[in-house]
Write an enzyme that holds these catalytic residues in place. Sequence first.
Site, PDB file in Angstrom:
ATOM      1  N   ASP A 237       0.847  -1.199   0.000  1.00 60.03           N
ATOM      2  CA  ASP A 237       0.000   0.000   0.000  1.00 60.03           C
ATOM      3  C   ASP A 237       0.882   1.248   0.000  1.00 60.03           C
ATOM      4  O   ASP A 237       2.035   1.212   0.428  1.00 60.03           O
ATOM      5  CB  ASP A 237      -0.896  -0.028   1.240  1.00 60.03           C
ATOM      6  CG  ASP A 237      -2.016   0.999   1.164  1.00 60.03           C
ATOM      7  OD1 ASP A 237      -2.228   1.573   0.080  1.00 60.03           O
ATOM      8  OD2 ASP A 237      -2.682   1.217   2.194  1.00 60.03           O
ATOM      9  N   GLU A 238       0.340   2.363  -0.476  1.00 61.15           N
ATOM     10  CA  GLU A 238       1.047   3.657  -0.490  1.00 61.15           C
ATOM     11  C   GLU A 238       2.430   3.518  -1.135  1.00 61.15           C
ATOM     12  O   GLU A 238       3.435   4.035  -0.629  1.00 61.15           O
ATOM     13  CB  GLU A 238       1.182   4.208   0.939  1.00 61.15           C
ATOM     14  CG  GLU A 238      -0.126   4.377   1.684  1.00 61.15           C
ATOM     15  CD  GLU A 238      -0.953   5.563   1.207  1.00 61.15           C
ATOM     16  OE1 GLU A 238      -0.531   6.241   0.249  1.00 61.15           O
ATOM     17  OE2 GLU A 238      -2.031   5.810   1.778  1.00 61.15           O
ATOM     18  N   ARG A 619      -9.311  16.217   0.622  1.00 64.59           N
ATOM     19  CA  ARG A 619      -9.863  15.760   1.909  1.00 64.59           C
ATOM     20  C   ARG A 619     -11.302  16.221   2.064  1.00 64.59           C
ATOM     21  O   ARG A 619     -12.039  15.696   2.893  1.00 64.59           O
ATOM     22  CB  ARG A 619      -9.057  16.318   3.085  1.00 64.59           C
ATOM     23  CG  ARG A 619      -7.580  15.964   3.174  1.00 64.59           C
ATOM     24  CD  ARG A 619      -7.330  14.492   3.040  1.00 64.59           C
ATOM     25  NE  ARG A 619      -6.982  14.172   1.661  1.00 64.59           N
ATOM     26  CZ  ARG A 619      -6.910  12.943   1.180  1.00 64.59           C
ATOM     27  NH1 ARG A 619      -7.173  11.912   1.964  1.00 64.59           N
ATOM     28  NH2 ARG A 619      -6.594  12.722  -0.085  1.00 64.59           N
TER      29      ARG A 619
END
Length: 741
Positions: A237-238, A619
């Site tokens: 991930d990431e 966000r």
Amino acid sequence: MPGRLALDLASSPTAAERGVDLLAGLNPPQRAAVTADDGPLLIFAGAGSGKTRVLTHRIAWLIQQGRAEPGEILAVTFTNKAAREMRGRVESLVNLSAGAIWMGTFHAIGVRILRRDGSADGIDRHFIIYDEADRLAVIKRVMTELRLDEKRYPPSGMVALISRAKDEVISAEDQLKAAGTHNEELAAQIRLRYDAFLQQNNALDFDDLLMRTVWLFDRHPEVLEKYQKRFKYIMVDEYQDTNRAQYLMVRHLASKHRNLAVVGDDDQSIYMFRGADVRNILSFEHDYPDAKIVKLEQNYRSTQMILDAAYHVIKANPNRAEKRLWTDRPGGPKVVVAQTYDEQEEAQAVAREALRLVAEGDNRLGDIAVLYRTNAQSRALEEVLLRRGVPYRLIGGLRFYERREVKDVLAYLRLIANPQETLSFSRIINVPRRKLGEKSLAQLGYWADAHGMSAWDSLTRLDEMDDLTPSAKGALGEFRDLIVEVRAASQERRLVEVIDLLLMRSAYERYVKDVGSDGDERWANVLELRGLASEYDGLPPGEGLQAFLEDVALMSDVDTMDDRTQGMTLITLHMVKGLEFPVVFMLGMEEGLFPHSRSLDSPAGLEEERRLAYVGMTRAKDRLYLFHAFRRHLWGSANLNLPSRFLADIPRELLDGSAGIPSGIPEPGMAPARVIEAARPAAAVELVQRYKPGDQVEHRSWGRGAVLKSTMTRTDEEVIVKFDKVGMKILAVSLAPIVKV
């Protein structure tokens, strides 16, 4: 235990046996990622596109289809929280314990491997792990042995150079050979002794956990083969935030089965300062030419208006994989752009607009987040929220007045104002370090108690303390002289001059910058406090210090805060990644602050700043506000600021209040953008100076007082009032509950 199922699979129904459709509810690209055939897989997962859902469902799918047992799967995450969340989701999907899956951060996986097989490379399985503070302490010790001046060669800088080399999997010897500057050569020499110290003490630091794992694989093929056989499927991930050591760990482990699935978004790579290299994800297709590429572009978080605005900011980056998020939430409120005069007006406008949204029933305070580039920016907003009684949560750092460096300087100032103040004396008697050990300080305390004196008063009789060493007496005498000198100055000089003398005489800047890797950030907080103190320069010497300390005490009163209250969230842009909020305010959208001045001469740095803006904007779910100030007092000085170039990237049709935002970087002196009505009071009120020196006023809580000074700002009248009960206060007339009597 790894490699052993915690639950008997034969007696536990699988997802298929329970009739669980793991593909239900997935959109076509998500389904393609979950069900992808063996081989390399690159999943570009845009913000809010459901990447965690895809990862957990793919793990469950592999187990359900019989393509892998849990013990044959390695899932690497970037936080322990993410690992726990993923494990829980997998267990609920396949109805078995996911304990056999190797799931955790790179560092956790490295520790696990080194404790099991590190002995092959001379690593004792009982090694201890040194944290950042441990590492800095050892580096300082080595520098002392080498007789290196810490003023000339800050230890934190040496730590950074050593850490960077370890991230690149470079040995100390090779680091020394490659040194191109004097500082780089010194760092390599320090590292040689530092690494030897680690070995003598059976310790590894955080960087070693990755570097030594790579070395283990390089030097001992039999160990690597063991793990290559074990991990049939690897998921990371990431991936955009991996450094060189992490890249090599993954490449080694995946080279046998080649079933490597990486998930990430190059547009959200924001940790270059930690060694992350966005090229790892951008070059994945070069490393694995047969890789399948899946793009998750459907966003389940934001309105299309917000996504379009964010896209126009990020698309200006030349080095990125082209992708564009879309959503089935068309339209939405336009992105609000507002210019305020300064950070005080900015904070007041944010508070006013947040309260308006709550009052209209659209949102709760917990739905609202305020994002900023540096921690020092939170101070003005915290003060306004405290004054107005608006609850908030500060994430990723202490409240401004509770930060260690701020509390240190305030303790000095309190001791200067009142040398008998025991708590402040105890806090800073050895800050910065004065070569006073615990034994010496204990002897000082015992002597003072025995003679019925305060610790401060006892410093005048050091010659009588036979148990103290000459060096301890000398250090205590120097501390006493420092306080006496600055205390005398406080009766003659402006408050800012007093603080400057204190910081210079105590060498506090060097101390702050040499302790830990966040020295510059901590020093910025000290300068922010100094800037706040400059607002008291109009008061007579002595009175300014007293008024400042009283006001700070009021602002830092934790009793006004309720930790159980889910108030507004205050958080830095680097910390907010992975979170989402219905309403987002982004503050400080100004050249030199965001993008940060350090990035302006670096194309790669500027690209990362743009990615940081993109992360912040995405966000927001429903409403996004972008604020910039015409004048901002930050880091100890006031500056006139140009609007951030990122604002100029957003098409006018997406903006509300954008009449003054130019199409390019504005020229100095250009008229500031107008402030949107939403950030203003509901009704425009002509500003009139209502008070003059000598006026008597009544405050709801503090009682009677006299106006000493009145100043008109761009948006308010500010008065300095000396109250009979509580002394001097600086008040904004529009907010303070005062009346003329």
